[in-house]
Write an enzyme that holds these catalytic residues in place. Structure first.
Site, mmCIF file in Angstrom:
data_model
loop_
_atom_site.group_PDB
_atom_site.id
_atom_site.type_symbol
_atom_site.label_atom_id
_atom_site.label_comp_id
_atom_site.label_asym_id
_atom_site.label_seq_id
_atom_site.Cartn_x
_atom_site.Cartn_y
_atom_site.Cartn_z
ATOM 1 N N GLU A 152 100.152 75.497 39.785
ATOM 2 C CA GLU A 152 101.690 75.578 40.451
ATOM 3 C C GLU A 152 102.546 74.950 39.129
ATOM 4 O O GLU A 152 102.254 74.275 38.348
ATOM 5 C CB GLU A 152 101.735 74.128 41.473
ATOM 6 C CG GLU A 152 100.823 74.676 42.559
ATOM 7 C CD GLU A 152 101.069 73.924 43.702
ATOM 8 O OE1 GLU A 152 102.043 73.182 43.892
ATOM 9 O OE2 GLU A 152 100.154 73.736 44.631
ATOM 10 N N PHE A 253 94.121 68.051 29.603
ATOM 11 C CA PHE A 253 93.549 67.337 30.707
ATOM 12 C C PHE A 253 93.020 65.945 30.461
ATOM 13 O O PHE A 253 91.917 65.435 31.125
ATOM 14 C CB PHE A 253 92.412 68.074 31.582
ATOM 15 C CG PHE A 253 93.294 68.950 32.543
ATOM 16 C CD1 PHE A 253 94.413 70.002 32.203
ATOM 17 C CD2 PHE A 253 93.195 68.708 33.866
ATOM 18 C CE1 PHE A 253 95.031 70.518 33.060
ATOM 19 C CE2 PHE A 253 93.741 69.335 35.048
ATOM 20 C CZ PHE A 253 94.807 70.229 34.391
ATOM 21 N N ALA A 256 95.555 60.099 30.789
ATOM 22 C CA ALA A 256 95.183 58.924 31.785
ATOM 23 C C ALA A 256 96.478 58.743 32.523
ATOM 24 O O ALA A 256 97.807 58.650 31.774
ATOM 25 C CB ALA A 256 94.597 57.834 31.010
ATOM 26 N N GLY A 257 96.499 58.368 33.804
ATOM 27 C CA GLY A 257 97.737 57.745 34.488
ATOM 28 C C GLY A 257 97.255 57.521 36.200
ATOM 29 O O GLY A 257 96.393 56.913 36.399
ATOM 30 N N GLY A 261 96.397 64.907 42.070
ATOM 31 C CA GLY A 261 96.639 65.144 43.388
ATOM 32 C C GLY A 261 96.817 66.535 43.727
ATOM 33 O O GLY A 261 96.267 67.572 42.878
ATOM 34 N N CYS A 264 94.807 71.230 45.524
ATOM 35 C CA CYS A 264 93.567 72.068 45.149
ATOM 36 C C CYS A 264 92.638 70.892 44.660
ATOM 37 O O CYS A 264 91.505 70.600 45.367
ATOM 38 C CB CYS A 264 93.731 72.889 44.065
ATOM 39 S SG CYS A 264 94.764 74.311 44.691
ATOM 40 N N LYS A 267 90.796 68.323 47.559
ATOM 41 C CA LYS A 267 90.098 68.863 48.528
ATOM 42 C C LYS A 267 89.128 69.699 48.153
ATOM 43 O O LYS A 267 88.029 69.861 48.781
ATOM 44 C CB LYS A 267 91.086 69.842 49.508
ATOM 45 C CG LYS A 267 91.784 70.906 48.870
ATOM 46 C CD LYS A 267 91.229 72.237 49.752
ATOM 47 C CE LYS A 267 91.938 73.226 49.219
ATOM 48 N NZ LYS A 267 91.358 74.469 48.884
ATOM 49 N N LYS A 327 103.008 66.865 40.698
ATOM 50 C CA LYS A 327 103.127 66.934 39.235
ATOM 51 C C LYS A 327 104.632 67.704 39.256
ATOM 52 O O LYS A 327 105.238 67.981 39.862
ATOM 53 C CB LYS A 327 102.198 67.998 38.898
ATOM 54 C CG LYS A 327 102.180 69.396 39.608
ATOM 55 C CD LYS A 327 101.115 69.998 38.942
ATOM 56 C CE LYS A 327 101.328 71.366 37.994
ATOM 57 N NZ LYS A 327 100.339 72.269 37.908
HETATM 58 C C1 UDX Z 1 94.640 73.151 39.637
HETATM 59 C C2 UDX Z 1 94.062 74.027 38.487
HETATM 60 O O1 UDX Z 1 94.685 73.654 37.328
HETATM 61 C C3 UDX Z 1 94.223 75.477 38.975
HETATM 62 O O2 UDX Z 1 93.546 76.039 37.824
HETATM 63 C C4 UDX Z 1 93.645 75.849 39.945
HETATM 64 O O3 UDX Z 1 94.006 77.009 40.657
HETATM 65 C C5 UDX Z 1 94.521 74.946 41.343
HETATM 66 O O4 UDX Z 1 94.299 73.621 40.917
HETATM 67 P P1 UDX Z 1 97.557 72.377 40.264
HETATM 68 O O5 UDX Z 1 96.856 71.917 41.432
HETATM 69 O O6 UDX Z 1 98.539 73.535 40.246
HETATM 70 O O7 UDX Z 1 96.213 73.335 39.574
HETATM 71 O O8 UDX Z 1 97.557 71.588 39.230
HETATM 72 P P2 UDX Z 1 97.049 70.811 37.526
HETATM 73 O O9 UDX Z 1 98.131 71.265 36.679
HETATM 74 O O10 UDX Z 1 95.511 71.259 37.570
HETATM 75 O O11 UDX Z 1 97.272 69.301 37.872
HETATM 76 C C6 UDX Z 1 96.356 68.660 38.971
HETATM 77 C C7 UDX Z 1 96.522 67.258 38.978
HETATM 78 O O12 UDX Z 1 95.948 66.520 37.877
HETATM 79 C C8 UDX Z 1 97.967 66.745 39.092
HETATM 80 O O13 UDX Z 1 98.164 65.717 39.776
HETATM 81 C C9 UDX Z 1 98.299 66.239 37.579
HETATM 82 O O14 UDX Z 1 99.389 65.103 37.463
HETATM 83 C C10 UDX Z 1 96.703 65.557 37.080
HETATM 84 N N1 UDX Z 1 96.643 65.389 35.816
HETATM 85 C C11 UDX Z 1 96.458 66.580 35.165
HETATM 86 C C12 UDX Z 1 96.542 64.080 35.153
HETATM 87 O O15 UDX Z 1 96.302 63.283 35.923
HETATM 88 N N2 UDX Z 1 95.988 64.069 34.011
HETATM 89 C C13 UDX Z 1 95.747 65.270 33.099
HETATM 90 O O16 UDX Z 1 95.478 65.277 32.013
HETATM 91 C C14 UDX Z 1 96.303 66.568 33.544
#
Ligand code: UDX
Length: 437
Positions: A152, A253, A256-257, A261, A264, A267, A327
């Site tokens: 997203e 990725f 930390a925080g 959520g 995707c 669930k 996010k």
């Molecule tokens: C995710 C996958 O990245 C994607 O490939 C799949 O198709 C759908 O799920 P999305 O849900 O859009 O995509 O968000 P993503 O950017 O992956 O972030 C997921 C969550 O992790 C967010 O809440 C984000 O804030 C959190 N996050 C991400 C962290 O807390 N730390 C990080 O280093 C990266």
């Protein structure tokens, strides 16, 4: 090619627009009449950068239309199934109702040689089960699985130039007739060099859930390290930079925080555990229970830290939460850690104001009991503490000196570890990060 896209939510609306952009004739189909009308008027039913511009651009060519009538699929050669697979109420498993309904609705309209392409994230074994239905209806039609990895906030570019294509076909063979059809659909990105892997059906389904599980594990790993850093007086952001320089690990990725959520990751790891249990392989995924637990613990940790920041009690404290979306660059509040923290704080006696550049309407629908404020400046007024919970650019750029003149008390908890602690402290703020001294 003539393409139908069944389900015009996040995945489907973007996919339909992008397939038209690639030059195909596309009909987007959804049971929700309001969504159909919005999309037909080139209005995106959710916030996604670049989507409305793309909808306008491709609709002007006449190659994209929307309807709630499934029979419109009868003239298509390829049918993408893009409906949701939400978590079942009170269970970990995915609810397959929408996928089953979509495929069953398509059956009477399948032509000879048609290909049904599943894109939804499904429990392994679904494609094999649905493929029987398709071939029973039309022996010269095929079902394949082509998982979607879009993020997203980057959905349009991720769809037009993905980092890979995965094609799952029944025999796992490059020679399968459906492979040629999908190659034609994706001709442009394939020519541009996008790698493509042909697999059997269960591998293709598993690629998606494995990828999301890995990402969730990576985030929970660094959040577990943040817990340790807190206990030992170390700094998780520097730790992440240092281990991230090892290219076997990588820095992405490892932020930390407040945890992950969205619609995707949470669930998908739960559905994966549920499916592994059904297959008798639950032990293989018990670590995901821990990944989920670490993630949920972040939210309670932030509530506790906020209490500390406010001098030991939340009662009557005016707390301003910056960010409601799960996010930035999204108005999606599904399983948003920011909103769940806001609601917890309010339950525990704080007076909470939530602000966000895009997600307030969705947030208010989900948590009507919270107070919302559109203007960041008004939200800051009289705050006893600020919580930065979604890292929108606007909040990254907040000026600590200006903000100090608006709030009641200069306390900030940086739930995404993105602010310059030294700068904020120099401006007189009590600054707290997560896993930072
Ligand atoms: C995710 C996958 O990245 C994607 O490939 C799949 O198709 C759908 O799920 P999305 O849900 O859009 O995509 O968000 P993503 O950017 O992956 O972030 C997921 C969550 O992790 C967010 O809440 C984000 O804030 C959190 N996050 C991400 C962290 O807390 N730390 C990080 O280093 C990266």
């Amino acid at each position: 090619m003539r393409i139908s896209v069944v389900g015009c939510g996040y995945l489907g609306a973007v996919h339909a627009a992008c397939m038209a952009k690639l030059g195909h004739d596309v009909i987007g189909i959804d049971v929700d009449e309001r969504k159909v009308q919005a999309l037909a008027a080139a209005a995106a039913p959710f916030f996604e950068p670049g989507l409305e511009e793309l909808l306008r651009e491709v609709q002007a060519t006449g190659r994209l239309s929307f309807t709630s009538d499934i029979s419109a699929a009868s003239t298509s050669d390829v049918h993408f199934v893009c409906v949701g697979t939400p978590q079942k109420k009170g269970e970990n498993a995915a609810d397959m109702k929408y996928v089953d309904e979509a495929v069953n609705a398509l059956l009477p309209y399948l032509r000879e040689g048609a290909v049904v392409v599943g894109k939804s994230t499904v429990p392994v074994g679904t494609a094999a089960r649905l493929s029987v239905l398709v071939e029973r209806q039309e022996p010269a039609a095929h079902l394949m699985w082509n998982p979607e990895f879009l993020r997203e906030g980057h959905a349009v570019s991720d769809t037009l130039s993905p980092d890979r294509f995965v094609y799952g076909v029944e025999n796992g063979s490059e020679e399968h007739a459906a492979v040629r059809v999908l190659d034609e659909v994706y001709a442009l990105p394939l020519e541009a060099g996008t790698p493509r892997l042909v697999t059997d059906l269960p591998t293709a389904e598993l690629v998606k859930t494995a990828a999301n599980s890995f990402l969730a594990t990576k985030i929970s790993f660094i959040n577990a390290m943040a817990e340790l850093c807190d206990a030992a007086g170390a700094d998780v952001t520097v730790l992440a930079d240092a281990i991230g320089l090892d290219d076997r690990i990588g820095r992405k990725f490892l932020n930390a925080g407040i945890g992950f959520g969205g619609g995707c990751l949470p669930k998908d790891i739960r559905a994966f555990m549920a499916r592994a249990g059904e297959l008798g392989a639950d032990q293989a995924l018990t670590f995901l229970r821990e990944v989920d637990a670490i993630n949920m613990r972040r939210r309670t940790r932030v509530v506790e830290l906020t209490r500390e920041l406010c001098g030991g009690s939340l009662l009557g404290q005016r707390i301003t939460v910056l960010g409601a979306a799960f996010k930035p660059e999204s108005d999606d509040v599904r399983d948003s850690p920011a909103l769940s923290i806001a609601a917890q704080l309010q339950l525990q006696g704080a007076v909470v104001t939530v602000t966000d550049p895009e997600a307030l309407q969705n947030a208010a629908r989900r948590f009507p009991e919270l107070h919302y404020e559109e203007s960041t400046e008004l939200a800051l007024q009289r705050a006893d503490a600020l919580l930065l919970l979604t890292e929108w650019q606007e909040y990254r750029e907040l000026d600590p000196y200006e903000a100090a003149n608006i709030v009641s008390a200069t306390r900030i908890l940086d739930g995404r570890n993105i602010l310059d602690a030294t700068k904020w402290r120099a401006a007189g703020w009590t600054y707290r990060g997560l896993g930072r001294p």
